[in-house]
Motif scaffolding. Structure first.
Motif, PDB file in Angstrom:
ATOM      1  N   LEU A 234      -9.225  28.882  12.428  1.00  0.00           N
ATOM      2  CA  LEU A 234      -8.023  29.185  11.647  1.00  0.00           C
ATOM      3  C   LEU A 234      -6.783  29.280  12.526  1.00  0.00           C
ATOM      4  O   LEU A 234      -5.656  29.162  12.018  1.00  0.00           O
ATOM      5  CB  LEU A 234      -8.233  30.490  10.870  1.00  0.00           C
ATOM      6  CG  LEU A 234      -9.341  30.461   9.804  1.00  0.00           C
ATOM      7  CD1 LEU A 234      -9.382  31.762   9.038  1.00  0.00           C
ATOM      8  CD2 LEU A 234      -9.168  29.280   8.864  1.00  0.00           C
ATOM      9  N   ASP A 235      -6.962  29.495  13.823  1.00  0.00           N
ATOM     10  CA  ASP A 235      -5.821  29.524  14.728  1.00  0.00           C
ATOM     11  C   ASP A 235      -5.202  28.138  14.909  1.00  0.00           C
ATOM     12  O   ASP A 235      -4.083  28.020  15.432  1.00  0.00           O
ATOM     13  CB  ASP A 235      -6.237  30.077  16.097  1.00  0.00           C
ATOM     14  CG  ASP A 235      -7.351  29.251  16.734  1.00  0.00           C
ATOM     15  OD1 ASP A 235      -8.348  28.951  16.039  1.00  0.00           O
ATOM     16  OD2 ASP A 235      -7.225  28.907  17.919  1.00  0.00           O
ATOM     17  N   LEU A 236      -5.914  27.087  14.471  1.00  0.00           N
ATOM     18  CA  LEU A 236      -5.412  25.717  14.616  1.00  0.00           C
ATOM     19  C   LEU A 236      -4.842  25.145  13.318  1.00  0.00           C
ATOM     20  O   LEU A 236      -4.513  23.967  13.259  1.00  0.00           O
ATOM     21  CB  LEU A 236      -6.538  24.795  15.108  1.00  0.00           C
ATOM     22  CG  LEU A 236      -7.022  25.009  16.541  1.00  0.00           C
ATOM     23  CD1 LEU A 236      -8.152  24.039  16.862  1.00  0.00           C
ATOM     24  CD2 LEU A 236      -5.878  24.849  17.536  1.00  0.00           C
ATOM     25  N   VAL A 237      -4.728  25.979  12.277  1.00  0.00           N
ATOM     26  CA  VAL A 237      -4.315  25.452  10.975  1.00  0.00           C
ATOM     27  C   VAL A 237      -2.934  24.809  11.040  1.00  0.00           C
ATOM     28  O   VAL A 237      -2.726  23.689  10.547  1.00  0.00           O
ATOM     29  CB  VAL A 237      -4.361  26.557   9.896  1.00  0.00           C
ATOM     30  CG1 VAL A 237      -3.615  26.106   8.627  1.00  0.00           C
ATOM     31  CG2 VAL A 237      -5.799  26.895   9.549  1.00  0.00           C
ATOM     32  N   ASP A 238      -1.953  25.479  11.634  1.00  0.00           N
ATOM     33  CA  ASP A 238      -0.604  24.902  11.687  1.00  0.00           C
ATOM     34  C   ASP A 238      -0.584  23.585  12.457  1.00  0.00           C
ATOM     35  O   ASP A 238       0.067  22.612  12.049  1.00  0.00           O
ATOM     36  CB  ASP A 238       0.376  25.892  12.323  1.00  0.00           C
ATOM     37  CG  ASP A 238       0.756  27.025  11.373  1.00  0.00           C
ATOM     38  OD1 ASP A 238       0.551  26.874  10.155  1.00  0.00           O
ATOM     39  OD2 ASP A 238       1.254  28.060  11.844  1.00  0.00           O
ATOM     40  N   ALA A 239      -1.291  23.546  13.599  1.00  0.00           N
ATOM     41  CA  ALA A 239      -1.352  22.315  14.390  1.00  0.00           C
ATOM     42  C   ALA A 239      -2.080  21.217  13.620  1.00  0.00           C
ATOM     43  O   ALA A 239      -1.699  20.036  13.682  1.00  0.00           O
ATOM     44  CB  ALA A 239      -2.045  22.583  15.723  1.00  0.00           C
ATOM     45  N   ALA A 240      -3.119  21.596  12.885  1.00  0.00           N
ATOM     46  CA  ALA A 240      -3.871  20.616  12.104  1.00  0.00           C
ATOM     47  C   ALA A 240      -3.022  20.066  10.963  1.00  0.00           C
ATOM     48  O   ALA A 240      -3.098  18.870  10.641  1.00  0.00           O
ATOM     49  CB  ALA A 240      -5.145  21.256  11.547  1.00  0.00           C
ATOM     50  N   ILE A 241      -2.212  20.905  10.336  1.00  0.00           N
ATOM     51  CA  ILE A 241      -1.307  20.441   9.275  1.00  0.00           C
ATOM     52  C   ILE A 241      -0.346  19.403   9.837  1.00  0.00           C
ATOM     53  O   ILE A 241      -0.149  18.327   9.254  1.00  0.00           O
ATOM     54  CB  ILE A 241      -0.545  21.621   8.655  1.00  0.00           C
ATOM     55  CG1 ILE A 241      -1.490  22.530   7.873  1.00  0.00           C
ATOM     56  CG2 ILE A 241       0.574  21.116   7.738  1.00  0.00           C
ATOM     57  CD1 ILE A 241      -0.856  23.835   7.422  1.00  0.00           C
ATOM     58  N   ALA A 242       0.275  19.715  10.979  1.00  0.00           N
ATOM     59  CA  ALA A 242       1.248  18.791  11.581  1.00  0.00           C
ATOM     60  C   ALA A 242       0.590  17.465  11.938  1.00  0.00           C
ATOM     61  O   ALA A 242       1.156  16.383  11.680  1.00  0.00           O
ATOM     62  CB  ALA A 242       1.877  19.428  12.816  1.00  0.00           C
ATOM     63  N   GLU A 243      -0.601  17.512  12.526  1.00  0.00           N
ATOM     64  CA  GLU A 243      -1.275  16.277  12.921  1.00  0.00           C
ATOM     65  C   GLU A 243      -1.749  15.491  11.705  1.00  0.00           C
ATOM     66  O   GLU A 243      -1.714  14.253  11.701  1.00  0.00           O
ATOM     67  CB  GLU A 243      -2.439  16.593  13.856  1.00  0.00           C
ATOM     68  CG  GLU A 243      -3.265  15.397  14.277  1.00  0.00           C
ATOM     69  CD  GLU A 243      -2.532  14.385  15.142  1.00  0.00           C
ATOM     70  OE1 GLU A 243      -3.203  13.460  15.652  1.00  0.00           O
ATOM     71  OE2 GLU A 243      -1.295  14.502  15.318  1.00  0.00           O
ATOM     72  N   SER A 244      -2.180  16.184  10.645  1.00  0.00           N
ATOM     73  CA  SER A 244      -2.551  15.498   9.418  1.00  0.00           C
ATOM     74  C   SER A 244      -1.337  14.818   8.783  1.00  0.00           C
ATOM     75  O   SER A 244      -1.434  13.684   8.295  1.00  0.00           O
ATOM     76  CB  SER A 244      -3.173  16.488   8.437  1.00  0.00           C
ATOM     77  OG  SER A 244      -3.477  15.865   7.214  1.00  0.00           O
ATOM     78  N   LEU A 245      -0.195  15.498   8.806  1.00  0.00           N
ATOM     79  CA  LEU A 245       1.034  14.903   8.271  1.00  0.00           C
ATOM     80  C   LEU A 245       1.448  13.674   9.084  1.00  0.00           C
ATOM     81  O   LEU A 245       2.076  12.756   8.564  1.00  0.00           O
ATOM     82  CB  LEU A 245       2.158  15.928   8.272  1.00  0.00           C
ATOM     83  CG  LEU A 245       2.067  17.035   7.227  1.00  0.00           C
ATOM     84  CD1 LEU A 245       3.111  18.111   7.501  1.00  0.00           C
ATOM     85  CD2 LEU A 245       2.248  16.482   5.821  1.00  0.00           C
ATOM     86  N   ARG A 246       1.101  13.670  10.365  1.00  0.00           N
ATOM     87  CA  ARG A 246       1.388  12.490  11.186  1.00  0.00           C
ATOM     88  C   ARG A 246       0.444  11.343  10.843  1.00  0.00           C
ATOM     89  O   ARG A 246       0.880  10.230  10.537  1.00  0.00           O
ATOM     90  CB  ARG A 246       1.254  12.819  12.682  1.00  0.00           C
ATOM     91  CG  ARG A 246       1.588  11.623  13.591  1.00  0.00           C
ATOM     92  CD  ARG A 246       1.053  11.784  14.993  1.00  0.00           C
ATOM     93  NE  ARG A 246      -0.409  11.752  15.051  1.00  0.00           N
ATOM     94  CZ  ARG A 246      -1.130  10.641  15.054  1.00  0.00           C
ATOM     95  NH1 ARG A 246      -0.545   9.453  14.961  1.00  0.00           N
ATOM     96  NH2 ARG A 246      -2.449  10.710  15.137  1.00  0.00           N
ATOM     97  N   LEU A 247      -0.849  11.615  10.885  1.00  0.00           N
ATOM     98  CA  LEU A 247      -1.835  10.554  10.743  1.00  0.00           C
ATOM     99  C   LEU A 247      -1.971  10.064   9.302  1.00  0.00           C
ATOM    100  O   LEU A 247      -2.173   8.869   9.064  1.00  0.00           O
ATOM    101  CB  LEU A 247      -3.196  11.067  11.246  1.00  0.00           C
ATOM    102  CG  LEU A 247      -4.343  10.064  11.330  1.00  0.00           C
ATOM    103  CD1 LEU A 247      -3.976   8.872  12.205  1.00  0.00           C
ATOM    104  CD2 LEU A 247      -5.598  10.749  11.863  1.00  0.00           C
ATOM    105  N   SER A 248      -1.845  10.957   8.347  1.00  0.00           N
ATOM    106  CA  SER A 248      -1.987  10.602   6.928  1.00  0.00           C
ATOM    107  C   SER A 248      -0.817  11.178   6.135  1.00  0.00           C
ATOM    108  O   SER A 248      -0.988  12.081   5.316  1.00  0.00           O
ATOM    109  CB  SER A 248      -3.314  11.134   6.377  1.00  0.00           C
ATOM    110  OG  SER A 248      -4.410  10.623   7.080  1.00  0.00           O
TER     111      SER A 248
END
Length: 359
Positions: A234-248
């Motif tokens: 859960l500590d990676l949620v913000d980073a995962a959101i940003a990377e998901s918005l980049r890739l997809s």
């Protein structure tokens, strides 16, 4: 329409993939129309956005209306954004979002459910509460059915666009229901600040833009976190959101811009986010990426057309993903072929999620 523009219209994602390696980051679709994604070009375009006009989408304007804030220009556009932006500030709706998220998680079945449909239903309920102040599942279900009849498949979308060009695709009965609900809202936020003649177009635009892309971004984030095996981080949620918005990115394109001499420029979010000269291993989901340069990352658009609901959308995605992963063990299928609804890109409805209680 030439062959290039035909491929762009009918097979958008395969066409974008086919031009991804062009180093100059632009391709001519037809005479005086260009698709662009080079970061320097994008940064300059967004800096000078106020000097450009913004032609309406031939796919969406018959749905959302010609008076949608998405197509207005000049002082009128500025005035409408000033009226709408305060209504879309995220933190004021935190409790509403948390309530709807908890309700939706409680309602998850024990077996497989469509990840895309689940996030779509949830985000539509949230934006419905934001606009109308109350739950109205009957009205929102009618809105979803109307939208699906027109954007539910690529063939259906393009048939409406090309076989009935310029024809309105509104539903008078649905429009009357939406207007009654907006005018009876407490407080009547939209009805109080917008002309009655334009209220329908703004309500429909907010319902569409306020749930479709947020639902897609949420679904993609959950999908990529599961694929990367980090649903317990859960500590990676913000980073995962940003990377998901980049890739997809949930929106593949960022609207049209037109210069005074009639040149039309269409920015491609999808291609800018996958440019190999900007991102190392651009097709790999990597939540530890460093911040990209200006003009290389714009999932919510840019310039004067950047999404006014950006902060609300990011808050929704964060709260949905965090709550779901905190309370459920999630398994998601591996089929990620995107479905296009207009220029919006979502996981396919067939992508199944199974959510079981954590022990």
């Amino acid at each position: 329409m030439n062959r290039t523009e035909l491929r762009f219209a009918w097979r958008l994602i395969p066409f974008l993939d086919s031009v991804e390696s062009l180093e100059d980051g632009m391709v001519r679709l037809r005479d005086r129309r260009w698709l662009v994604w080079h970061p320097d070009v994008m940064a300059a375009l967004f800096r000078n956005d106020r000097s450009l006009s913004h032609p309406p989408s031939r796919t969406l304007s018959p749905l959302l209306g010609n008076r949608s804030v998405l197509w207005l220009d000049g002082p009128e556009h500025t005035a409408y954004r000033r009226a709408l932006v305060p209504l879309l500030r995220g933190e004021q709706y935190r409790s509403v979002i948390e309530e709807e998220v908890a309700r939706s998680i409680r309602g998850l079945p024990s077996g497989p459910t469509s990840l895309t449909e689940w996030t779509r239903t949830l985000t539509l309920r949230i934006i419905g509460r934001v606009i109308f102040g109350v739950d109205d599942d009957e009205l929102l279900t009618a809105f979803r059915r109307w939208l699906d009849r027109r954007l539910g498949s690529r063939v259906r979308t393009l048939a409406h666009r090309w076989l009935t060009p310029g024809a309105t695709r509104s539903d008078p009965v649905l429009d009357a229901m939406l207007l009654r609900r907006a005018q009876s809202a407490e407080p009547p936020a939209l009805a109080a600040c917008l002309p009655r003649a334009d209220l329908r177009d703004q309500v429909v635009s907010l319902l569409f833009a306020g749930h479709e892309t947020t639902a897609s971004a949420t679904a993609w984030t959950l999908y990529w976190m599961h694929q990367a095996g980090i649903t317990d981080r859960l500590d990676l949620v913000d980073a995962a959101i940003a990377e998901s918005l980049r890739l997809s990115p949930p929106a593949t394109l960022a609207g049209n811009r037109m210069s005074a001499d009639g040149m039309v420029i269409t920015p491609s979010i999808y291609l800018a986010h996958r440019r190999a000269a900007t991102y190392e291993n651009p097709h790999v989901f990597d939540p530890f990426r460093v911040s990209p340069p200006a003009g290389a990352f714009f999932p919510f658009g840019g310039g004067v057309r950047h999404c006014p609901g950006r902060d609300l959308a990011l808050l929704e995605i964060r709260l949905i993903v965090t709550a779901l992963l905190r309370h459920k063990h999630v398994r998601i299928g591996s089929s990620s072929t995107p479905q296009l609804r207009g220029a919006a890109m979502a996981p396919p409805p067939s992508l199944a999620m199974v959510a079981t209680c954590r022990r």
